[in-house]
Design an enzyme around this catalytic site. Structure first.
Site, PDB file in Angstrom:
ATOM      1  N   GLU A  52     -37.493 -29.571   0.604  1.00  0.00           N
ATOM      2  CA  GLU A  52     -36.617 -28.414   0.455  1.00  0.00           C
ATOM      3  C   GLU A  52     -35.943 -28.429  -0.918  1.00  0.00           C
ATOM      4  O   GLU A  52     -35.633 -27.381  -1.472  1.00  0.00           O
ATOM      5  CB  GLU A  52     -35.586 -28.455   1.594  1.00  0.00           C
ATOM      6  N   HIS A  72     -39.851 -19.487  -3.217  1.00  0.00           N
ATOM      7  CA  HIS A  72     -39.491 -20.662  -2.406  1.00  0.00           C
ATOM      8  C   HIS A  72     -40.758 -21.403  -1.945  1.00  0.00           C
ATOM      9  O   HIS A  72     -40.892 -22.617  -2.138  1.00  0.00           O
ATOM     10  CB  HIS A  72     -38.676 -20.183  -1.195  1.00  0.00           C
ATOM     11  N   GLU A  73     -41.683 -20.654  -1.372  1.00  0.00           N
ATOM     12  CA  GLU A  73     -42.898 -21.293  -0.842  1.00  0.00           C
ATOM     13  C   GLU A  73     -43.757 -21.879  -1.958  1.00  0.00           C
ATOM     14  O   GLU A  73     -44.395 -22.920  -1.775  1.00  0.00           O
ATOM     15  CB  GLU A  73     -43.703 -20.303   0.019  1.00  0.00           C
ATOM     16  N   HIS A 106     -42.613 -25.326  -2.609  1.00  0.00           N
ATOM     17  CA  HIS A 106     -43.195 -26.304  -1.671  1.00  0.00           C
ATOM     18  C   HIS A 106     -44.637 -26.628  -2.065  1.00  0.00           C
ATOM     19  O   HIS A 106     -45.044 -27.790  -2.122  1.00  0.00           O
ATOM     20  CB  HIS A 106     -43.228 -25.720  -0.251  1.00  0.00           C
TER      21      HIS A 106
HETATM   22 ZN    ZN Z   1     -38.623 -24.328   2.744  1.00  0.00          ZN
END
Ligand code: ZN
Length: 496
Positions: free
Chosen positions: A291, A261-262, A265
């Protein structure tokens, strides 16, 4: 270049320098700084933030922007950037500096109080601070020269251009289609996979992270990962994007998927056109857009069987107990649906219900129909209503998220909106490149490049809706998200 434009750019650079200092201090605090130094460091950070606030709200800076915006020869990206800056300046320019600093301090202190209240499972401890946060947030918004009500303003801060009416329609649609579908999934009475409770030593998890780093084409020269209490990503500049990992020996999948997830980003920030380095446009993508990229990585790509085809045998070598489970069993486990208490541990399908609960509560908190006193009770009622689950205590209920303690009201909906954007973009990406083939053949670069060209390079130049229009030739449409979830989980759970 005109003199006045040069002045604007110098000011932007100075603001970026402050931002870099504050980002570095925050990273340091969250990763390696000893706890006892935090109060001094926070005070100094507060002073720098105050200076940056003064620079940003200096009437001369606003004047520069207003003059430049009148210039018809101004390039498109400068124009958008200045309009964005002007909007933020006008939101805070009338806030007295002392009050601004006081509010920042309140948020920092509140985080510490929230953490203690959560640790001690004591909502009463956090209650007065939460009330103060709500009151102060309302007061900050009252300085704006805006027709919007408070919660609409806050929603717009995190997702420019979105209205409560749009979110209401979005969430009603999600609720109407997903709630009955989730019931159907639950009626299959699928047992929780044993694999989820395997204990994995931190060193082994680190080896898996190294494996993922290569698989996701993370560039060692422009990125770095450290550990912290809560995973996050931090952009220092376009060529320096870092993430943190939190290792849970008893929940190794949580560490792995938070990392993916990170990286989503960080990749977004790292693939912005280098010409925007040091400019606010490099970082002004909306929260929902950000997101959309992290959730695309984590869920649409990271929980896909094709992604694990080349990786799973390697991971089985590292984590030996996994040798007793097939790839298919692993895929079912990482997509296991369960009505659960904690948002950040929730599966992809029930996740939006956790967001709906928070959205409804925030709306009521700000329109006055819900008091802070009633909060735990209402939280628990909604958990029962939407997720059919009894909340045993406030630490696992209303106190679980950090957001409110940092004054981030209106933030939660961007998570669900981001998931929906991810599905919309993914559908078009799949029309244009063979995503599954790329995943199965360890060729993530093709996907990364598609994202760079279509989304990442632009930084914050376009709104999500403009990007939808540019990439998909259609306005945003939530049905892609709902269809994605229903198709994916029908297949996984053998429903027709
Ligand atoms: Zn996030």
């Amino acid at each position: 270049m005109s003199n006045i434009l040069m002045k604007y750019q110098q000011k932007q650079e100075l603001l970026a320098a402050y931002q870099l200092a504050l980002t570095t201090m925050h990273w340091d605090q969250a990763t390696i700084a000893p706890k006892n130094g935090s109060s001094y460091a926070n005070k100094m950070a507060g002073m720098l933030a105050g200076e940056s606030f003064s620079l940003f709200t200096d009437p001369a800076y606003r004047e520069l922007i207003v003059t430049l915006l009148d210039d018809l020869s101004l390039s498109f990206d400068l124009k958008v950037e200045m309009q964005q800056q002007l909007k933020i300046i006008d939101q805070i320019k009338d806030v007295p500096k002392a009050e601004y600093i006081e509010y920042q301090q309140l948020c920092r202190d509140a985080e510490v109080i929230w953490e203690k209240a959560k640790d001690q499972n004591d909502f009463q401890l956090f209650k007065p601070t939460l009330q103060k946060l709500i009151d102060q947030t309302k007061k900050m918004v009252s300085y704006r020269n805006s027709d919007l009500d408070v919660y609409s303003s806050l929603i717009d801060d995190f997702e420019t251009g979105i209205t409560i009416a749009q979110y209401d329609a979005f969430f009603e649609n999600v609720k109407a289609q997903l709630v009955p579908f989730i019931k159907k999934i639950q009626q299959t009475n699928t047992a929780k996979p044993e694999l989820l409770s395997i204990e994995v030593a931190i060193e082994k998890q680190q080896q898996v992270i190294d494996l993922l780093k290569v698989a996701l084409c993370v560039d060692d020269q422009s990125s770095y990962h450290a550990t912290s209490a809560h995973p996050f990503s931090s952009s220092f500049s376009i060529l320096d994007n870092r993430v943190t990992v939190k290792y849970h020996p008893k929940m190794f999948l949580s560490s792995i998927f938070a990392y993916i997830h990170e990286v989503g980003h960080a990749t977004y920030n790292g693939q912005v056109d280098i010409k925007y380095d040091g400019r606010s446009i490099a970082n002004s993508m909306t929260y929902g857009m950000h997101e959309s990229q992290s959730r695309l990585y984590e869920n649409n790509l990271g929980r896909n069987q094709c992604f694990w085809e080349p990786l799973y045998p390697k991971m089985q070598e590292i984590i030996e107990p996994l040798q007793s489970y097939t790839l298919e069993e692993f895929i079912l486990a990482i997509n296991f649906v369960e009505n659960s208490l904690i948002r950040i541990e929730a599966d992809e399908l029930t996740y939006p219900l956790h967001i709906i609960i928070r959205y409804e509560i925030e709306k009521e908190l700000f329109n006055g129909s819900l008091t802070v006193d009633q909060l735990p009770q209402v939280w628990n009622q909604k958990m029962k209503e939407y997720l059919d689950i009894d909340v045993p205590n406030d630490a696992l209920g209303v106190l679980q998220d950090i957001h409110w303690s940092s004054g981030a009201f209106g933030y939660f909906p961007t998570y669900a909106y981001g998931s929906a954007l991810a599905c919309r973009f993914e559908a078009t990406m799949k029309d244009q490149i063979d995503v599954y083939h790329a995943l199965a053949n360890n060729n993530f670069k093709i996907i990364k490049d598609w994202l760079k060209i279509n989304i990442h390079q632009h930084g914050g130049l376009y709104t999500p809706n403009q990007l939808c229009q540019m990439i998909t030739n259609q306005p945003f449409n939530a049905q892609y998200y709902i269809d994605y979830l229903i198709n994916k989980y029908s297949k996984l759970y053998g429903l027709t």
